[in-house]
Enzyme design. Structure first.
Site, PDB file in Angstrom:
ATOM      1  N   ASP A  34     -10.867  -4.325 -17.595  1.00 28.82           N
ATOM      2  CA  ASP A  34     -11.188  -5.262 -18.676  1.00 28.82           C
ATOM      3  C   ASP A  34      -9.895  -5.780 -19.298  1.00 28.82           C
ATOM      4  O   ASP A  34      -9.130  -5.023 -19.912  1.00 28.82           O
ATOM      5  CB  ASP A  34     -12.039  -4.544 -19.725  1.00 28.82           C
ATOM      6  CG  ASP A  34     -12.453  -5.441 -20.885  1.00 28.82           C
ATOM      7  OD1 ASP A  34     -12.097  -6.634 -20.881  1.00 28.82           O
ATOM      8  OD2 ASP A  34     -13.124  -4.927 -21.802  1.00 28.82           O
ATOM      9  N   HIS A  90       0.808  -1.225   0.000  1.00 29.90           N
ATOM     10  CA  HIS A  90       0.000   0.000   0.000  1.00 29.90           C
ATOM     11  C   HIS A  90       0.839   1.272   0.000  1.00 29.90           C
ATOM     12  O   HIS A  90       0.350   2.353  -0.352  1.00 29.90           O
ATOM     13  CB  HIS A  90      -0.934  -0.013   1.214  1.00 29.90           C
ATOM     14  CG  HIS A  90      -2.206   0.767   1.035  1.00 29.90           C
ATOM     15  ND1 HIS A  90      -2.288   1.901   0.258  1.00 29.90           N
ATOM     16  CD2 HIS A  90      -3.465   0.568   1.535  1.00 29.90           C
ATOM     17  CE1 HIS A  90      -3.538   2.367   0.296  1.00 29.90           C
ATOM     18  NE2 HIS A  90      -4.255   1.569   1.047  1.00 29.90           N
TER      19      HIS A  90
END
Length: 456
Positions: free
Chosen positions: A383, A167
């Site tokens: 996608d 992170h």
């Protein structure tokens, strides 16, 4: 409340050996300091993300693991810091050494179809350790791969893409930007549509640093009464909030607060119910910390569109536990709204300065509750050629090494799912408090809320 009656889902995963995927072309060997917002103890952990993709007949014969692996190498040419390793220097300052070593990648197969996970795909997911294998020696923050990816092919022709990110490198917006770049490469692009921008100096401390705002999220608090939530006997449940539940909450607050956002209403409700569930002493202080994206707060100049570092803060509100539990919902809502309104460019600058002056502290954990809204982050939109994910987002209902004090708001159908982790008895009290709050005033019918119970 309607807990699932089905047996726990069991399946087998066969994994190939983990490999390092480097950039597909040579990249610079250089040292890039992270920002002073990136570089705080609160972000020194790994965060897991998971996406489920159904079979697409148009992609028949194409191997998602190979497609994503090759696209990953091409994307890392542009995002080459991800292929490096974090090093720690004087004053605990973190720097990325851009070594070009690469990110960890695992190819796998599971003897299960996507439909067997059921319609209600939400965290926590069964056998998560099989879908995102913890490669030995990869969990560290320093000198370890910054990203771990596992692509698991399913019997039905779909696949699962699971990812674990250090992170320190990015927030949700930055990670989605990188994942979209991988998706664009997988679909044939030669370069990302949004060029990545490092420029971490934009969120560094001033010289000299000076804290100009009040940061209750970094108060030093002693747990003198031992009210920190224990990590054993933790129960995981997901709670669904659709239009009916949000309308019920809105009806509980004064008219001047009914224009509050869904995030504000839901956060106030959860904070109040959770506090009642964990039963602190009435005079003890409890905190709500709201993870708020600050990108829109930078105007002169704005943060560059391709900036993929951490650009959020944890503005917090504080209340005596007794006042929070005994007052109507509007009391908590006012505190949440006030905390959110504090976020500004100056607030972010003040946080960066505080990091340098106070040794990069962790936010206050004692009697704190942290909420993060990822409903608009775009994980489900990524996608790779197979279309959008049927679920994309956090793989579990919390973050960091300490369970139970963080929740994510995850998009689900026409509402929001909130995965929560609490000790068993506290979870039952939480569910009862919440049920009272969002039930229809006249009917109190159970079908006005859908509680989805899950267990790891």
């Amino acid at each position: 409340m309607a807990p699932s009656s089905s047996l726990p889902l069991v399946f087998n995963v066969k994994r190939h050996q983990p490999v390092l995927v480097p950039p597909s072309k040579p990249t610079p060997h250089e040292f890039k300091p992270v920002s002073d917002i990136d570089d705080q103890e609160s972000l020194r952990f790994q965060i897991p993300i998971i996406q489920f993709y159904p079979r697409d007949p148009a992609m028949e014969g194409r191997d998602p693991a190979r497609v994503i692996r090759e696209a990953l190498g091409r994307a890392l040419v542009f995002y080459y810091p991800f292929a490096g390793r974090l090093r720690e220097g004087p004053g605990r300052k973190l720097v990325v050494e851009c070594t070009g070593e690469g990110v960890l990648f695992i190819e796998a197969d599971a003897d299960i179809g996507l439909h067997q996970f059921g319609d209600a795909l939400q965290p926590p997911f069964p056998l998560m350790e099989e879908l995102l294998y913890d490669v030995r020696g990869s969990q560290g923050i320093i000198d370890c791969p910054l990203i771990l990816i596992q692509v698991t092919r399913l019997k039905c022709g779909g696949f699962i893409m699971a990812l674990r990110l250090n992170h320190v490198m990015s927030d949700a917006a930055g990670l989605v930007q990188f994942m979209n770049a991988v998706g664009e490469m997988a679909r044939g692009a030669r370069a990302p549509s949004i060029p990545p921008v490092w420029q971490r100096h934009l969120l560094n401390a001033r010289d000299p640093p000076r804290v100009t705002c009040v940061h209750r999220e970094y108060d030093e608090v002693d747990d003198t009464k031992g009210t920190t939530i224990p990590s054993d006997d933790m129960v995981h449940r997901s709670f669904f909030f659709g239009p009916r539940q949000i309308a019920a909450l809105r009806s509980l607050v004064p008219h001047h607060l009914r224009g509050s956002s869904t995030f504000e209403l839901l956060t106030a409700c959860l904070w109040k119910c959770r506090t009642a569930a964990i039963r602190p002493e009435p005079d003890e202080e409890v905190r709500i910390l709201c993870i708020i994206n600050a990108r829109g707060k930078f105007h002169d100049p704005p943060l560059p569109a391709g900036y993929y570092g951490n650009a959020f803060a944890f503005p917090g509100a504080v209340s005596a536990a007794g006042k929070l539990c005994q007052n109507p919902l509007g009391y908590a809502l006012e505190l949440v709204r006030r905390a959110k309104s504090e976020l500004s460019k100056e607030y972010m600058q003040s946080v960066a300065d505080l990091m340098v002056l106070k040794g990069r502290p962790h936010f206050t954990v004692v009697r704190s509750f942290v909420v993060s809204d990822v409903t608009r982050a775009g994980f489900g939109e990524v996608d790779f050629g197979w279309g959008k994910a049927v679920y994309g987002g956090p793989a579990k209902g919390g973050m960091g090494a300490i369970p139970g004090f963080t929740v994510f708001y995850v998009p689900f159908r026409n509402g929001i799912v909130v995965p929560l982790c609490l000790p068993g008895p506290a979870m039952e009290r939480f569910a009862a408090e919440l049920q009272t709050m969002i039930s229809e005033p006249t009917t109190k019918q159970d079908d006005s809320s859908k509680f989805i119970k899950s267990a790891l």
